[in-house]
Design an enzyme around this catalytic site. Structure first.
Site, PDB file in Angstrom:
ATOM      1  N   ASP A  45       0.841  -1.205   0.000  1.00 49.69           N
ATOM      2  CA  ASP A  45       0.000   0.000   0.000  1.00 49.69           C
ATOM      3  C   ASP A  45       0.875   1.254   0.000  1.00 49.69           C
ATOM      4  OD1 ASP A  45       0.878  -0.038   2.624  1.00 49.69           O
ATOM      5  OD2 ASP A  45      -1.116   0.169   3.525  1.00 49.69           O
ATOM      6  N   SER A  46       2.205   1.064   0.058  1.00 48.76           N
ATOM      7  CA  SER A  46       3.133   2.182  -0.153  1.00 48.76           C
ATOM      8  C   SER A  46       2.903   2.816  -1.511  1.00 48.76           C
ATOM      9  CB  SER A  46       4.583   1.705  -0.034  1.00 48.76           C
ATOM     10  OG  SER A  46       4.811   0.584  -0.861  1.00 48.76           O
ATOM     11  N   ASP A  84      -1.112  -6.423  -0.355  1.00 51.06           N
ATOM     12  CA  ASP A  84      -1.082  -5.755   0.956  1.00 51.06           C
ATOM     13  C   ASP A  84      -2.493  -5.282   1.315  1.00 51.06           C
ATOM     14  OD1 ASP A  84       0.190  -4.781   3.181  1.00 51.06           O
ATOM     15  OD2 ASP A  84       1.103  -3.051   2.179  1.00 51.06           O
ATOM     16  N   LYS A 114      -0.538  -9.617   2.938  1.00 48.53           N
ATOM     17  CA  LYS A 114       0.193  -9.104   4.101  1.00 48.53           C
ATOM     18  C   LYS A 114      -0.740  -8.184   4.881  1.00 48.53           C
ATOM     19  CE  LYS A 114       3.218  -5.590   3.972  1.00 48.53           C
ATOM     20  NZ  LYS A 114       2.575  -4.668   4.957  1.00 48.53           N
ATOM     21  N   GLU A 116      -0.842  -5.578   8.479  1.00 51.67           N
ATOM     22  CA  GLU A 116      -0.126  -4.937   9.587  1.00 51.67           C
ATOM     23  C   GLU A 116      -0.793  -5.300  10.909  1.00 51.67           C
ATOM     24  OE1 GLU A 116       0.310  -0.705   8.989  1.00 51.67           O
ATOM     25  OE2 GLU A 116       1.109  -0.984   6.966  1.00 51.67           O
ATOM     26  N   GLU A 183       9.536  -4.180  10.529  1.00 48.83           N
ATOM     27  CA  GLU A 183       9.900  -2.872   9.966  1.00 48.83           C
ATOM     28  C   GLU A 183      10.453  -1.935  11.047  1.00 48.83           C
ATOM     29  OE1 GLU A 183       7.056  -1.061   7.327  1.00 48.83           O
ATOM     30  OE2 GLU A 183       8.195   0.808   7.233  1.00 48.83           O
TER      31      GLU A 183
HETATM   32  O1  KIV Z   1       3.487  -1.099   1.738  1.00 45.16           O
HETATM   33  C1  KIV Z   1       4.642  -1.502   1.648  1.00 45.16           C
HETATM   34  O2  KIV Z   1       5.326  -1.356   0.624  1.00 45.16           O
HETATM   35  C2  KIV Z   1       5.235  -2.153   2.792  1.00 45.16           C
HETATM   36  C3  KIV Z   1       6.718  -2.230   2.794  1.00 45.16           C
HETATM   37  C4  KIV Z   1       7.263  -0.981   3.373  1.00 45.16           C
HETATM   38  C5  KIV Z   1       7.216  -3.427   3.437  1.00 45.16           C
HETATM   39  O3  KIV Z   1       4.556  -2.537   3.693  1.00 45.16           O
END
Ligand code: KIV
Length: 266
Positions: A45-46, A84, A114, A116, A183
């Site tokens: 989500d970056s 993500d 993934k 968080e 992280e």
């Molecule tokens: O969103 C993302 O790219 C991430 C990375 C910073 C690991 O969670």
């Protein structure tokens, strides 16, 4: 070569071989990452910050994540694709979280998601595993918690905070996560977690002792300039190269150099 799987994650840890990961958000960059032999691609989500130009990752939606993950999955031949879970796609309740996680596999072609969080997502991880959706957990600096954390700050620096992170790591492993992303935590703490867990750890700003490493692709190739975290290493300056090319193109049009006969039809 068949696609990298969650079983290869575990195998590499057991064999002491490092797992390589990068983010990617679209077809051309995912092709590059895959051709380079990277084990797994995270559609992070970056993308909100490095592709959409947002201040943080919070506004990114499920539909946007699905859109980008589809492009990446189309491009990748060998790497594993991980989607993500964006902010508010899983925090509200477990059934909604499972439905959203399932979209990454069903609609977008990812092989895992993934998420968080630590103890607070243990129930989510269990429910996803029951639905055959592999989960990578993510603790330490969790960017979706930016307002609680008061910024992008290194986590686990006090003895108490470090102890809590070790506990969280065990909780997500016990819940069924196939891997754990760490992280921005001190390297000694990441080493301890890596040694204590049987699932592989993937570090970003967590030092060299993790079982694997991930960075944001746009940081690695020099395409994101807004800030430069200490843990990033830049291997190219694509922004500079692209800028040079576009400026030369503009100048050649203005001088009548482009197009020449070579680029014209007779
Ligand atoms: O969103 C993302 O790219 C991430 C990375 C910073 C690991 O969670």
């Amino acid at each position: 070569m068949p696609n990298f799987t969650i079983h290869d994650f575990l195998k590499k840890k057991k064999e002491g071989r490092k797992i390589t990961m990068l983010t990617a958000y679209d077809y051309p960059f995912a092709r590059i990452v895959d051709e380079a032999g990277i084990d797994a691609v995270l559609v992070g989500d970056s993308l909100g910050m490095v592709v959409q130009g947002l201040e943080n990752t919070l506004p990114v939606t499920m539909d946007e994540m699905i859109y980008h993950t589809k492009m990446v999955a189309r491009a990748v031949k060998n790497a594993m694709v991980i989607g993500d879970m964006p902010f508010m796609s899983y925090q509200t309740n477990v059934p909604e979280a499972v439905r959203n996680a399932g979209r990454f596999l069903k609609e977008a072609g990812a092989s895992a998601v993934k998420m968080e969080g630590g103890a607070e997502i243990a129930g989510h991880i269990k429910a996803m595993c029951k639905a055959d959706i592999p989960v990578m957990a993510h603790i330490g600096l969790t960017p979706q918690s930016i307002h609680r954390m008061g910024g992008y700050k290194v986590q686990g620096k006090t003895e108490e905070a470090a102890k809590r992170l070790v506990e969280e790591a065990h909780i997500v492993e016990d819940a069924g996560a196939f891997s754990l992303l760490l992280e921005a935590i001190p390297m000694g703490l990441a080493k301890r977690i890596t040694e204590e867990l049987s699932i592989p750890t993937i570090g970003i700003g967590a030092g060299p002792h993790c079982d694997g490493q991930i960075l944001v692709l746009h940081d690695v190739i020099g395409l994101f300039e807004r800030f430069f975290p200490k843990f990033v290493k830049r291997y190219a300056n694509v922004k500079e190269e692209a800028l040079k090319a576009v400026m030369t193109y503009r100048e050649e049009i203005e001088k009548g150099v482009f197009p020449s006969e070579d680029q014209s039809f007779k």
